[in-house]
Design an enzyme around this catalytic site. Structure first.
Site, mmCIF file in Angstrom:
data_model
loop_
_atom_site.group_PDB
_atom_site.id
_atom_site.type_symbol
_atom_site.label_atom_id
_atom_site.label_comp_id
_atom_site.label_asym_id
_atom_site.label_seq_id
_atom_site.Cartn_x
_atom_site.Cartn_y
_atom_site.Cartn_z
ATOM 1 N N ASP A 26 2.243 -10.203 2.639
ATOM 2 C CA ASP A 26 1.139 -9.255 2.652
ATOM 3 C C ASP A 26 0.391 -9.389 1.312
ATOM 4 O O ASP A 26 0.916 -9.984 0.360
ATOM 5 C CB ASP A 26 1.763 -7.856 2.811
ATOM 6 N N PHE A 27 -0.821 -8.844 1.223
ATOM 7 C CA PHE A 27 -1.578 -8.994 -0.024
ATOM 8 C C PHE A 27 -1.565 -7.708 -0.875
ATOM 9 O O PHE A 27 -0.860 -7.624 -1.878
ATOM 10 C CB PHE A 27 -3.016 -9.451 0.277
ATOM 11 N N ASP A 28 -2.333 -6.675 -0.466
ATOM 12 C CA ASP A 28 -2.467 -5.468 -1.304
ATOM 13 C C ASP A 28 -1.136 -4.727 -1.406
ATOM 14 O O ASP A 28 -0.528 -4.382 -0.396
ATOM 15 C CB ASP A 28 -3.530 -4.532 -0.723
ATOM 16 N N ASP A 207 4.370 -4.053 2.082
ATOM 17 C CA ASP A 207 4.592 -2.723 1.479
ATOM 18 C C ASP A 207 4.114 -1.560 2.333
ATOM 19 O O ASP A 207 4.423 -0.413 2.036
ATOM 20 C CB ASP A 207 3.836 -2.634 0.145
HETATM 21 O O1 LIG Z 1 -2.455 -5.625 4.585
HETATM 22 P P1 LIG Z 1 -2.802 -5.505 3.145
HETATM 23 O O2 LIG Z 1 -3.045 -6.834 2.480
HETATM 24 O O3 LIG Z 1 -1.795 -4.676 2.389
HETATM 25 O O4 LIG Z 1 -4.191 -4.728 3.112
HETATM 26 C C1 LIG Z 1 -4.215 -3.329 3.465
HETATM 27 C C2 LIG Z 1 -5.486 -2.685 2.922
HETATM 28 O O5 LIG Z 1 -5.534 -3.022 1.542
HETATM 29 C C3 LIG Z 1 -6.689 -2.681 0.785
HETATM 30 O O6 LIG Z 1 -6.584 -1.333 0.410
HETATM 31 C C4 LIG Z 1 -5.465 -1.116 -0.471
HETATM 32 O O7 LIG Z 1 -5.680 -1.834 -1.701
HETATM 33 C C5 LIG Z 1 -6.821 -1.387 -2.466
HETATM 34 C C6 LIG Z 1 -6.935 -2.305 -3.683
HETATM 35 O O8 LIG Z 1 -5.767 -2.265 -4.458
HETATM 36 C C7 LIG Z 1 -6.629 0.083 -2.854
HETATM 37 O O9 LIG Z 1 -7.760 0.552 -3.583
HETATM 38 C C8 LIG Z 1 -6.426 0.935 -1.578
HETATM 39 O O10 LIG Z 1 -6.126 2.263 -1.933
HETATM 40 C C9 LIG Z 1 -5.274 0.358 -0.746
HETATM 41 O O11 LIG Z 1 -5.109 1.048 0.494
HETATM 42 C C10 LIG Z 1 -7.967 -3.053 1.500
HETATM 43 O O12 LIG Z 1 -9.072 -2.490 0.837
HETATM 44 C C11 LIG Z 1 -7.947 -2.696 2.971
HETATM 45 O O13 LIG Z 1 -9.072 -3.289 3.609
HETATM 46 C C12 LIG Z 1 -6.705 -3.274 3.610
HETATM 47 O O14 LIG Z 1 -6.658 -2.947 4.996
#
Ligand SMILES: O=P(O)(O)OC[C@H]1O[C@H](O[C@H]2O[C@H](CO)[C@@H](O)[C@H](O)[C@H]2O)[C@H](O)[C@@H](O)[C@@H]1O
Length: 266
Positions: A26-28, A207
């Protein structure tokens, strides 16, 4: 970097020793620490480097699985050659060599998404600190930068909007509520990667709530790692993206040793 937990440390050598392994991330919140501005998110350098070096070892395949669109994800992760991407929570796929599946909304879906977005913008206009993020098949309400009370108001508003747009799937994430008109999951994405790579074992690290769909499709030979707290189906747990750096670095060391032994016959 902190050492990886004992039980996971014991499971990694078995995983690293399999002939074909798929390392899916996963990324974020996993490769990238959370930041206020989604456009500022970046992977930790140790993870980028470890994934590049892992990808260069025979039998290792790398996949990124995210809620972000593939176009954004693939730019952001600094991937090694040959990496595969699952974006929009499983609705977009890029396996390389032209093997892609992109989202093309039909006219009715596009109109529904435009209505939904306008409805959200209206409902949230008076709530400070809210940001909307547009995606190919959806829209995300971000409230990380809002005061707690305002975050609560944003979630309430999102729920009201959902009642008026029941065709959209609504998912809670880390300081976000996400709406999607295509109902794919990270489990679907992992199934596509598995079918393509046919690995002997798969490692998936994530996560968020949507990563649980990925953990749910893993088998007995696979390794699942949850980053952070909360209920999870994952077998193992680490605390932070910095721990993921340690995990990938340990996996690299182990796989190099497997490769060295297979070349020297020892
Ligand atoms: O599936 P993921 O790679 O975990 O992506 C899920 C969402 O992540 C992003 O939002 C999250 O990260 C942001 C940057 O750190 C943060 O500001 C936010 O509060 C988090 O929820 C992204 O912007 C979404 O589009 C993704 O779906």
């Amino acid at each position: 970097m902190t050492p990886v937990p004992r039980q996971l440390h014991d499971a990694l050598p078995r995983f690293a020793a399999r002939d074909r392994i798929l390392v899916a991330l996963d990324f974020d919140g996993t490769l990238s620490p959370f930041v206020d501005d989604p456009q500022a998110a970046a992977p930790l350098p140790g993870s980028v480097q470890a994934l590049r070096e892992l990808a260069a070892i025979p039998g290792v395949f790398i996949g990124y699985i995210s809620g972000r669109p593939v176009a954004d994800l693939s730019r952001r992760v600094q991937p090694p050659d040959g990496a595969m991407f699952v974006g929009s929570h499983g609705a977009e796929i890029d396996l390389g060599a032209g093997k892609t599946a992109w989202i093309a909304l039909d006219d009715a879906e596009a109109a529904e998404l435009a209505d939904l977005r306008a409805d959200l913008a209206r409902e949230l206009a008076e709530v400070p600190g809210i940001r909307l993020e547009d995606k190919p098949a959806g829209v995300v309400v971000h409230f990380r930068q809002a005061a707690d009370a305002h975050g609560g108001l944003a979630v309430d508003a999102a729920r009201r909007v959902h009642v008026r747009h029941p065709r959209a799937k609504m998912t809670d994430g880390h300081q976000v509520v996400e709406f999607a008109l295509r109902h794919a999951s990270k489990g679907d994405g992992i199934a596509v990667l598995r079918d393509h790579v046919r690995p002997d074992a798969l490692l998936f690290v994530g996560d968020d709530t949507t990563d649980e769909d990925g953990f749910a499709v893993l088998g007995p030979d696979d390794v699942s790692v949850k980053v952070g707290g909360g209920e999870s189906l994952a077998q193992f747990r680490v605390g932070t993206p910095q721990d993921v750096e340690s995990l990938l670095s340990d996996l690299l060391t182990l796989r190099r040793e497997v490769d060295r032994c297979s070349v020297t016959g020892r």
